[in-house]
Design a protein around this motif. Structure first.
Motif, PDB file in Angstrom:
ATOM      1  N   ILE A   1      -5.104  -5.136   4.562  1.00 15.99           N
ATOM      2  CA  ILE A   1      -3.696  -4.795   4.336  1.00 15.99           C
ATOM      3  C   ILE A   1      -3.603  -3.428   3.679  1.00 15.99           C
ATOM      4  CG2 ILE A   1      -1.595  -5.413   3.078  1.00 15.99           C
ATOM      5  CD1 ILE A   1      -2.445  -8.304   3.247  1.00 15.99           C
ATOM      6  N   PHE A   2      -2.683  -2.604   4.185  1.00 18.12           N
ATOM      7  CA  PHE A   2      -2.371  -1.329   3.559  1.00 18.12           C
ATOM      8  C   PHE A   2      -1.017  -1.481   2.878  1.00 18.12           C
ATOM      9  CE2 PHE A   2      -5.473  -0.112   6.699  1.00 18.12           C
ATOM     10  CZ  PHE A   2      -6.200   0.872   6.053  1.00 18.12           C
ATOM     11  N   PRO A   3      -0.877  -0.977   1.657  1.00 18.00           N
ATOM     12  CA  PRO A   3       0.387  -1.144   0.933  1.00 18.00           C
ATOM     13  C   PRO A   3       1.593  -0.505   1.633  1.00 18.00           C
ATOM     14  CG  PRO A   3      -1.295  -0.203  -0.498  1.00 18.00           C
ATOM     15  CD  PRO A   3      -1.879  -0.314   0.864  1.00 18.00           C
TER      16      PRO A   3
ATOM     17  N   SER B   1      -0.144   5.034   3.221  1.00 18.47           N
ATOM     18  CA  SER B   1      -1.527   4.797   2.799  1.00 18.47           C
ATOM     19  C   SER B   1      -2.451   4.662   4.020  1.00 18.47           C
ATOM     20  CB  SER B   1      -1.632   3.577   1.901  1.00 18.47           C
ATOM     21  OG  SER B   1      -1.249   2.419   2.583  1.00 18.47           O
ATOM     22  N   LEU B   2      -1.949   4.058   5.084  1.00 20.44           N
ATOM     23  CA  LEU B   2      -2.724   3.970   6.320  1.00 20.44           C
ATOM     24  C   LEU B   2      -2.948   5.364   6.898  1.00 20.44           C
ATOM     25  CD1 LEU B   2      -4.027   2.513   8.729  1.00 20.44           C
ATOM     26  CD2 LEU B   2      -1.723   2.278   9.675  1.00 20.44           C
TER      27      LEU B   2
END
Length: 75
Positions: free
Chosen positions: A49-51, A55-56
């Protein structure tokens, strides 16, 4: 060992050299693209999971910069 591999698979390899240079270049480009995508998937798969989307993007950007630096070193 590499020479034996070339000799035993020459019929398959010879087909590749029959293509014009433009086609062979595309084949190399495709292999590079697949390698690049594999490295990006390796990074995104390790984090489930990316916040946020940012961020990704940042993670992919930094990975791309690392790949680019490694390519410069090899050249």
């Amino acid at each position: 060992m590499a020479l034996r591999s070339w000799q035993s698979n020459w019929n398959e390899l010879a087909i590749y050299f029959k293509y014009p240079q433009e086609i062979r270049t595309l084949i190399y480009t495709t292999n590079s693209t697949k390698s690049y995508n594999r490295l990006l998937r390796k990074i995104t798969k390790s984090k489930s999971i990316f916040p946020s989307d940012y961020s990704l993007y940042k993670s992919l950007y930094l990975t791309t910069m690392d790949i680019y630096e490694n390519m410069k070193i090899r050249l």
